[in-house]
Write a protein that holds these residues in place. Structure first.
Motif, PDB file in Angstrom:
ATOM      1  N   GLU A  70       0.835  -1.192   0.000  1.00  0.00           N
ATOM      2  CA  GLU A  70       0.000   0.000   0.000  1.00  0.00           C
ATOM      3  C   GLU A  70       0.876   1.251   0.000  1.00  0.00           C
ATOM      4  O   GLU A  70       1.800   1.371   0.799  1.00  0.00           O
ATOM      5  N   ASN A  71       0.591   2.157  -0.898  1.00  0.00           N
ATOM      6  CA  ASN A  71       1.366   3.389  -0.976  1.00  0.00           C
ATOM      7  C   ASN A  71       0.730   4.427  -0.075  1.00  0.00           C
ATOM      8  O   ASN A  71      -0.193   5.139  -0.471  1.00  0.00           O
ATOM      9  N   LEU A  72       1.192   4.502   1.141  1.00  0.00           N
ATOM     10  CA  LEU A  72       0.669   5.461   2.106  1.00  0.00           C
ATOM     11  C   LEU A  72       1.264   6.836   1.826  1.00  0.00           C
ATOM     12  O   LEU A  72       2.430   6.956   1.467  1.00  0.00           O
ATOM     13  N   VAL A  73       0.481   7.870   2.001  1.00  0.00           N
ATOM     14  CA  VAL A  73       0.922   9.238   1.734  1.00  0.00           C
ATOM     15  C   VAL A  73       0.581  10.103   2.939  1.00  0.00           C
ATOM     16  O   VAL A  73      -0.581  10.178   3.342  1.00  0.00           O
ATOM     17  N   VAL A  74       1.592  10.750   3.517  1.00  0.00           N
ATOM     18  CA  VAL A  74       1.407  11.520   4.743  1.00  0.00           C
ATOM     19  C   VAL A  74       1.864  12.960   4.550  1.00  0.00           C
ATOM     20  O   VAL A  74       2.941  13.212   3.996  1.00  0.00           O
ATOM     21  N   LEU A  75       1.039  13.878   5.013  1.00  0.00           N
ATOM     22  CA  LEU A  75       1.396  15.293   5.068  1.00  0.00           C
ATOM     23  C   LEU A  75       2.011  15.580   6.428  1.00  0.00           C
ATOM     24  O   LEU A  75       1.424  15.228   7.459  1.00  0.00           O
ATOM     25  N   VAL A  88       5.133  16.435   1.900  1.00  0.00           N
ATOM     26  CA  VAL A  88       4.371  15.218   1.641  1.00  0.00           C
ATOM     27  C   VAL A  88       5.357  14.115   1.297  1.00  0.00           C
ATOM     28  O   VAL A  88       6.229  14.293   0.439  1.00  0.00           O
ATOM     29  N   VAL A  89       5.227  12.988   1.998  1.00  0.00           N
ATOM     30  CA  VAL A  89       6.135  11.851   1.822  1.00  0.00           C
ATOM     31  C   VAL A  89       5.295  10.587   1.681  1.00  0.00           C
ATOM     32  O   VAL A  89       4.255  10.455   2.338  1.00  0.00           O
ATOM     33  N   ASN A  90       5.733   9.650   0.852  1.00  0.00           N
ATOM     34  CA  ASN A  90       5.002   8.386   0.759  1.00  0.00           C
ATOM     35  C   ASN A  90       5.803   7.244   1.372  1.00  0.00           C
ATOM     36  O   ASN A  90       6.968   7.409   1.755  1.00  0.00           O
ATOM     37  N   SER A  91       5.172   6.088   1.463  1.00  0.00           N
ATOM     38  CA  SER A  91       5.782   4.964   2.168  1.00  0.00           C
ATOM     39  C   SER A  91       6.927   4.328   1.396  1.00  0.00           C
ATOM     40  O   SER A  91       7.634   3.475   1.935  1.00  0.00           O
ATOM     41  N   GLU A  94       9.674   8.384  -0.923  1.00  0.00           N
ATOM     42  CA  GLU A  94       9.754   9.478  -1.888  1.00  0.00           C
ATOM     43  C   GLU A  94       9.266  10.778  -1.263  1.00  0.00           C
ATOM     44  O   GLU A  94       8.190  10.813  -0.652  1.00  0.00           O
ATOM     45  N   ILE A  95      10.046  11.832  -1.398  1.00  0.00           N
ATOM     46  CA  ILE A  95       9.640  13.155  -0.942  1.00  0.00           C
ATOM     47  C   ILE A  95       8.876  13.799  -2.097  1.00  0.00           C
ATOM     48  O   ILE A  95       9.470  14.237  -3.083  1.00  0.00           O
ATOM     49  N   LEU A  96       7.574  13.846  -1.976  1.00  0.00           N
ATOM     50  CA  LEU A  96       6.735  14.370  -3.054  1.00  0.00           C
ATOM     51  C   LEU A  96       6.746  15.888  -3.095  1.00  0.00           C
ATOM     52  O   LEU A  96       6.518  16.488  -4.147  1.00  0.00           O
TER      53      LEU A  96
END
Length: 469
Positions: A70-75, A88-91, A94-96
């Motif tokens: 699962e590609n979790l995305v957190v602010l 914003v970073v994902n699991s 990656e630093i989005l």
């Protein structure tokens, strides 16, 4: 964050590890929580109560529950001191996006952080910073898995702005919320940039307000080997820069580091602090006094900028800067060597020393500590300078790590009143003190306003384990 349990005085109630909708939330039959565009039934989270341990097998089971891929995305939102940051970073690591609004002009104007002015500056830009972070990531709030925010330690006035914004975003999009410890975030961001970094490891956290030597045994499980008993190294750098009349818009550390390159590091005989103390604690108040007296003896006028100083006075300032830096960092070296010895006695499998926090951006600091760890057979891990200073990436990543273990709060209620009582922890220890490293300094005793993050997590895990029996 607003406390979710009736007993506000209970330390366990101040850190919710598990989201239990049957207790805190009532979902409509058609209600669903979005995990990055993948609908997941809310009942899923009830099963976290069976997995409150952070053992490898339980982490694996939790990954299976959430979906291992699962590609979790957190602010992540950070406002603990003088910079407003969001990322914003994902699991996948990656630093989005990463956005920082600096308060450098205020620092230069007031000669340091003025809490009320910093709060107002945060309030002016927080909405723009968060929106820009989402825009740069090409996401909206509904694409997020969770929101993470620093709740301490830091300045209460500043922490409040970030927490209020995080709760607003989480409430608007029905997102879980993760309260983050600022110093843990500085520690764990190293695991984002060095994916092979596994527990246990050592960490030295150095910034304007903190000096901390810890043994990181697991996520949320830290032993404090040493801390500052008065002023931190970053504070000493800032004051030295101010007294030398340097440009504070870049902050004191970089200004002193640059000037020190022109000076003779042994020209001023400063004493290394706490030579007689065989522990891992730090003290920079005395060194600050030595620097101030040396500047007065040289009759250096801080009102005259470095650019306007004569060649002789510039050299005098450079000599003081270089001599200060040599002794300030030597203090770090000595304490690190002892802490590594202690750490290896506790956890012989340690292979890394993480150095993070704003002062870790200093190339001289990195070079000297690299020599220390090589002598001890360890590897030095330093995040890039952009991730050493306060930033939203470290908050998002730390929130993501805890989210994976079920450590988060449910979405805040809609239309939360502006005067809601927020759980802010301006003085919040990270780990439990190592017996040999304890100090009876008054400043350390009075600072302990909240139980440590480690003790809260252990107590909550114990409570959940007992209730599951």
């Amino acid at each position: 964050m607003v406390s979710l349990l009736p007993n506000l005085s209970s330390p366990i109630s101040r850190l919710r590890l598990l989201w239990r909708p049957s207790i805190h939330l009532t979902f409509k039959a058609t209600s669903k929580l979005q995990l990055h565009n993948k609908a997941v039934k809310p009942q899923l989270f009830k099963s976290f109560s069976a997995y409150c341990s952070t053992s490898a097998s339980n982490v694996q089971t939790q990954n299976q529950i959430l979906g291992e891929n699962e590609n979790l995305v957190v602010l992540g939102i950070e406002t603990s001191c003088d910079d407003t940051a969001a990322a914003v970073v994902n699991s996948n690591g990656e630093i989005l996006s990463q956005v920082i609004s600096s308060q450098a002009e205020l620092l230069a104007r007031y000669g340091g952080v003025a809490p009320k002015m910093a709060e107002e500056a945060h309030a002016l830009v927080i909405d723009q910073v968060v929106q820009e972070a989402l825009d740069k990531a090409n996401l909206t709030g509904k694409d997020l898995t969770a929101v993470a925010v620093t709740i301490g330690p830091g300045l209460s006035l500043c922490l409040r702005i970030g927490v209020q914004k995080a709760r607003s975003v989480a409430s608007s999009h029905n997102l879980p919320l993760v309260g983050v410890h600022h110093m843990e975030a500085h520690t764990l961001v190293a695991r984002l940039v060095e994916r092979e970094l596994q527990f246990p490891f050592m960490a030295l956290l150095v910034s304007g307000g903190h000096n901390l030597l810890i043994l990181a045994r697991d996520l949320g499980d830290y032993i404090q080997l040493g801390t500052t008993i008065d002023d931190a190294i970053g504070e000493a750098y800032d004051k030295t820069a101010k007294w030398l009349g340097l440009d504070l818009r870049r902050s004191g550390g970089p200004a002193v580091e640059e000037l020190a390159q022109e000076g003779d590091a042994k020209s001023v005989k400063f004493k290394v602090p706490m030579k007689q103390h065989k522990d891992c604690n730090f003290s920079y108040a005395g060194l600050k006094t030595q620097v101030r007296l040396a500047i007065e003896a040289k009759r250096i006028n801080a009102g005259i900028s470095l650019a306007s100083a004569s060649d002789e006075e510039r050299q005098a300032r450079a000599d003081i800067a270089a001599s200060f830096q040599r002794v300030a960092v030597l203090h770090l070296e000595e304490k690190c060597e002892r802490a590594i010895k202690w750490g290896l006695n506790i956890e012989p499998s340690i292979n890394h020393l993480v150095v993070s926090g704003g002062v870790a951006s200093n190339k001289y600091v990195r070079a000297r500590l690299d020599e220390v760890v090589k002598r001890k057979g360890l590897k030095l891990v330093c995040p890039p300078p952009s991730l050493c200073t306060d930033n939203g990436v470290m908050v998002a990543w730390t929130g993501l790590e805890h989210f994976r273990l079920g450590r988060f709060d449910p979405p805040p209620p809609a239309n939360e009143p502006e005067d809601a009582v927020l759980d802010l922890r301006p003085r919040w220890p990270l780990g439990e003190e190592y017996a040999e490293g304890k100090s009876e300094a008054r400043s350390m005793r009075t600072a302990r306003m909240h139980p440590s993050l480690t003790s809260l997590i252990k107590a909550s895990i114990k409570q959940e384990s007992q209730s599951a029996i």
